[in-house]
Design a protein around this motif. Structure first.
Motif, PDB file in Angstrom:
ATOM      1  N   ALA A 364      36.542  27.786  47.723  1.00  0.00           N
ATOM      2  CA  ALA A 364      36.587  26.849  46.603  1.00  0.00           C
ATOM      3  C   ALA A 364      35.182  26.496  46.120  1.00  0.00           C
ATOM      4  O   ALA A 364      34.918  26.412  44.914  1.00  0.00           O
ATOM      5  CB  ALA A 364      37.343  25.591  47.008  1.00  0.00           C
ATOM      6  N   GLU A 365      34.261  26.287  47.064  1.00  0.00           N
ATOM      7  CA  GLU A 365      32.889  25.923  46.721  1.00  0.00           C
ATOM      8  C   GLU A 365      32.195  27.050  45.950  1.00  0.00           C
ATOM      9  O   GLU A 365      31.576  26.814  44.910  1.00  0.00           O
ATOM     10  CB  GLU A 365      32.114  25.617  48.003  1.00  0.00           C
ATOM     11  N   GLY A 369      31.091  27.068  42.049  1.00  0.00           N
ATOM     12  CA  GLY A 369      29.666  27.207  41.768  1.00  0.00           C
ATOM     13  C   GLY A 369      29.319  28.421  40.936  1.00  0.00           C
ATOM     14  O   GLY A 369      28.358  28.401  40.167  1.00  0.00           O
ATOM     15  N   PHE A 370      30.112  29.493  41.062  1.00  0.00           N
ATOM     16  CA  PHE A 370      29.793  30.733  40.359  1.00  0.00           C
ATOM     17  C   PHE A 370      30.821  31.085  39.287  1.00  0.00           C
ATOM     18  O   PHE A 370      30.794  32.179  38.733  1.00  0.00           O
ATOM     19  CB  PHE A 370      29.678  31.889  41.367  1.00  0.00           C
ATOM     20  N   GLY A 371      31.721  30.134  38.985  1.00  0.00           N
ATOM     21  CA  GLY A 371      32.681  30.358  37.915  1.00  0.00           C
ATOM     22  C   GLY A 371      33.668  31.471  38.204  1.00  0.00           C
ATOM     23  O   GLY A 371      34.063  32.199  37.294  1.00  0.00           O
ATOM     24  N   LEU A 372      34.062  31.600  39.479  1.00  0.00           N
ATOM     25  CA  LEU A 372      35.016  32.644  39.872  1.00  0.00           C
ATOM     26  C   LEU A 372      36.402  32.041  39.984  1.00  0.00           C
ATOM     27  O   LEU A 372      36.574  30.941  40.517  1.00  0.00           O
ATOM     28  CB  LEU A 372      34.583  33.271  41.201  1.00  0.00           C
ATOM     29  N   SER A 373      37.393  32.758  39.496  1.00  0.00           N
ATOM     30  CA  SER A 373      38.716  32.167  39.270  1.00  0.00           C
ATOM     31  C   SER A 373      39.550  31.974  40.523  1.00  0.00           C
ATOM     32  O   SER A 373      40.317  31.026  40.620  1.00  0.00           O
ATOM     33  CB  SER A 373      39.501  33.031  38.277  1.00  0.00           C
ATOM     34  N   GLU A 376      40.253  36.000  45.616  1.00  0.00           N
ATOM     35  CA  GLU A 376      40.004  37.443  45.538  1.00  0.00           C
ATOM     36  C   GLU A 376      38.714  37.733  44.786  1.00  0.00           C
ATOM     37  O   GLU A 376      37.926  38.601  45.183  1.00  0.00           O
ATOM     38  CB  GLU A 376      41.181  38.132  44.851  1.00  0.00           C
ATOM     39  N   ALA A 377      38.466  36.994  43.713  1.00  0.00           N
ATOM     40  CA  ALA A 377      37.235  37.185  42.931  1.00  0.00           C
ATOM     41  C   ALA A 377      36.006  36.804  43.752  1.00  0.00           C
ATOM     42  O   ALA A 377      34.972  37.481  43.697  1.00  0.00           O
ATOM     43  CB  ALA A 377      37.297  36.361  41.651  1.00  0.00           C
ATOM     44  N   VAL A 378      36.113  35.725  44.524  1.00  0.00           N
ATOM     45  CA  VAL A 378      34.999  35.293  45.374  1.00  0.00           C
ATOM     46  C   VAL A 378      34.699  36.352  46.429  1.00  0.00           C
ATOM     47  O   VAL A 378      33.536  36.711  46.669  1.00  0.00           O
ATOM     48  CB  VAL A 378      35.314  33.936  46.035  1.00  0.00           C
ATOM     49  N   GLU A 379      35.739  36.864  47.060  1.00  0.00           N
ATOM     50  CA  GLU A 379      35.558  37.876  48.101  1.00  0.00           C
ATOM     51  C   GLU A 379      35.017  39.175  47.521  1.00  0.00           C
ATOM     52  O   GLU A 379      34.256  39.888  48.184  1.00  0.00           O
ATOM     53  CB  GLU A 379      36.878  38.116  48.836  1.00  0.00           C
ATOM     54  N   ASP A 380      35.380  39.500  46.285  1.00  0.00           N
ATOM     55  CA  ASP A 380      34.863  40.706  45.645  1.00  0.00           C
ATOM     56  C   ASP A 380      33.351  40.616  45.447  1.00  0.00           C
ATOM     57  O   ASP A 380      32.629  41.613  45.586  1.00  0.00           O
ATOM     58  CB  ASP A 380      35.541  40.933  44.287  1.00  0.00           C
ATOM     59  N   VAL A 381      32.862  39.419  45.115  1.00  0.00           N
ATOM     60  CA  VAL A 381      31.435  39.234  44.860  1.00  0.00           C
ATOM     61  C   VAL A 381      30.637  39.152  46.156  1.00  0.00           C
ATOM     62  O   VAL A 381      29.598  39.806  46.313  1.00  0.00           O
ATOM     63  CB  VAL A 381      31.187  37.974  44.007  1.00  0.00           C
TER      64      VAL A 381
END
Length: 407
Positions: A364-365, A369-373, A376-381
């Motif tokens: 969530a953090e 902070g990086f505008g990820l939805s 899955e998007a966070v883990e991809d980055v």
């Protein structure tokens, strides 16, 4: 023996001596020329070797210098540990079971609490519509106005002044406009007569003209009382009473300060006996990618704002030559490696386990902070390895906070 014979022998001796002297001089000149040729050849060879060594060094440096990479999880397993390393073989372990902090360094003062409360009150003022309230300089009001010149409304004048906030006495509007409002009451409607300055850059068509404004005072802003009702309406996510909110501020800031102190302890006490090259290379690549990203962002920002770049080159941005930057990069990466290894050492030694909740909070953090939805998007980055490593470190921080001695 006759005198002539003696004289002849003497002349012959002198002649031989001269010939011998000439031979020695010729030989010496030949030797000097030969030595000059040898020295010249030696210097040329050394010069060639020097150039070759320099070129070789340059080729080697270019071939081995750090290449940027945004692979946050490089060198990590999916559970957040450094791949293939027994960190206990590298970490110099501090006495983390007896960390001490002064209470005064962690407490949130009463003055800080009241300052936070004052900000909350300013962010949520009352809209006072009491018609008995007389306006004075310094009051912040909300008003509607319509402006006329030659009895014709200004262009867009019927909408520009609707629901406008104004602090009386601020000098925001043209001369005497605010002065003519002071002394009126909330709810009053009246005319304000002014003369526009000449020239008037905001609207040259009005330069030097007399104008009339029809004004209505909607309300005046007043500070609320900090009481249970205010907390319930605006701060209900944190507390239900005024006293409860004060406790919330003290406790949360104390905990934040304690966590910061623990992380600083790790930073100050993280040292390695050696630094594995493969993982060091990954950290250097990540650091370079971060530096290059900031360099590009700053130049892009200034280019958009000022039409010119801030830094002529990456070296200009870092303030270092490529070689000096490479050394600095290595130093920073080693410091990060030592911290990561110390966190992992404590985590493994104390048999800690991070919770699913800890991992989800990180998702969530980073998402926010990086505008990820989504997760899955966070883990991809960032990759599961990096996120798990951060979860390990947060878990260690909480563990050390519980064990820390505060006095």
């Amino acid at each position: 023996m006759s005198k002539n014979l003696v004289s002849q022998d003497t002349n012959m001796s002198k002649s031989a001596a001269k010939r011998n002297q000439r031979r020695r001089e010729v030989a010496a000149r030949k030797n000097r020329k030969r030595m000059i040729r040898i020295i010249s050849l030696t210097v040329c060879c050394l010069a060639v070797l020097g150039i070759g060594f320099y070129v070789g060094q340059k080729i080697y440096f270019n071939a081995t210098k750090t290449v940027a990479s945004s692979d946050y999880s490089a060198g990590l397993t999916d559970d957040g540990k450094i791949d293939g390393l027994d960190v206990s073989s590298y970490v110099k372990v501090p006495d983390y079971n007896n960390i001490r902090f002064p209470l005064a360094d962690l407490e949130y003062s009463d003055e800080d609490v009241e300052a936070d409360i004052e900000k909350a009150l300013q962010n949520h003022p009352l809209h006072c519509t009491d018609t008995s309230v007389t306006l004075k300089s310094g009051d912040k009001i909300n008003l509607d106005y319509v402006g006329y010149a030659d009895e014709e409304p200004f262009e867009n004048g019927d909408t520009q002044g609707k629901g406008t906030d104004l602090e009386l006495g601020s000098g925001t509007y043209i001369d005497t406009f605010e002065d003519q409002i002071i002394g009126h009451n909330v709810g009053d409607s009246f005319d304000v007569n002014v003369t526009f300055p000449d020239p008037y850059e905001n609207n040259p068509d009005l330069s030097g003209k007399d104008a009339r404004f029809e004004v209505t005072i909607n309300y005046v802003y007043q500070q609320s009382d900090f009481d249970d009702a205010f907390v319930a309406e605006y701060l209900g996510d944190y507390a239900t009473t005024a006293e409860g909110y004060r406790r919330y501020l003290k406790e949360t800031h104390y905990q934040t300060n304690l966590e910061s102190a623990v992380r600083q302890y790790i930073t100050d006490n993280a040292h390695n006996s050696s630094y594995p090259k493969k993982y060091l290379k990954s950290l250097k690549s990540l650091q370079r990618a971060d530096d290059e990203s900031r360099y590009s962002y700053m130049n892009s920002y200034y280019s958009q704002m000022l039409g010119t770049v801030l830094y002529e080159s990456f070296e200009d941005f870092t303030g270092m030559s490529e070689r000096a930057y490479e050394k600095d990069l290595s130093s920073r990466a080693k410091a990060i490696m030592a911290q990561n290894m110390l966190y992992q050492y404590i985590y493994e030694t104390e048999n800690l386990k991070y919770t699913e909740e800890t991992y989800e909070e990180l998702i969530a953090e980073y998402g926010s902070g990086f505008g990820l939805s989504d997760a899955e998007a966070v883990e991809d980055v960032f990759g599961k390895g990096y996120l798990a490593q951060q979860a390990i470190q947060n878990t260690v921080v909480q563990y050390l906070c519980e064990k820390a001695i505060v006095e």
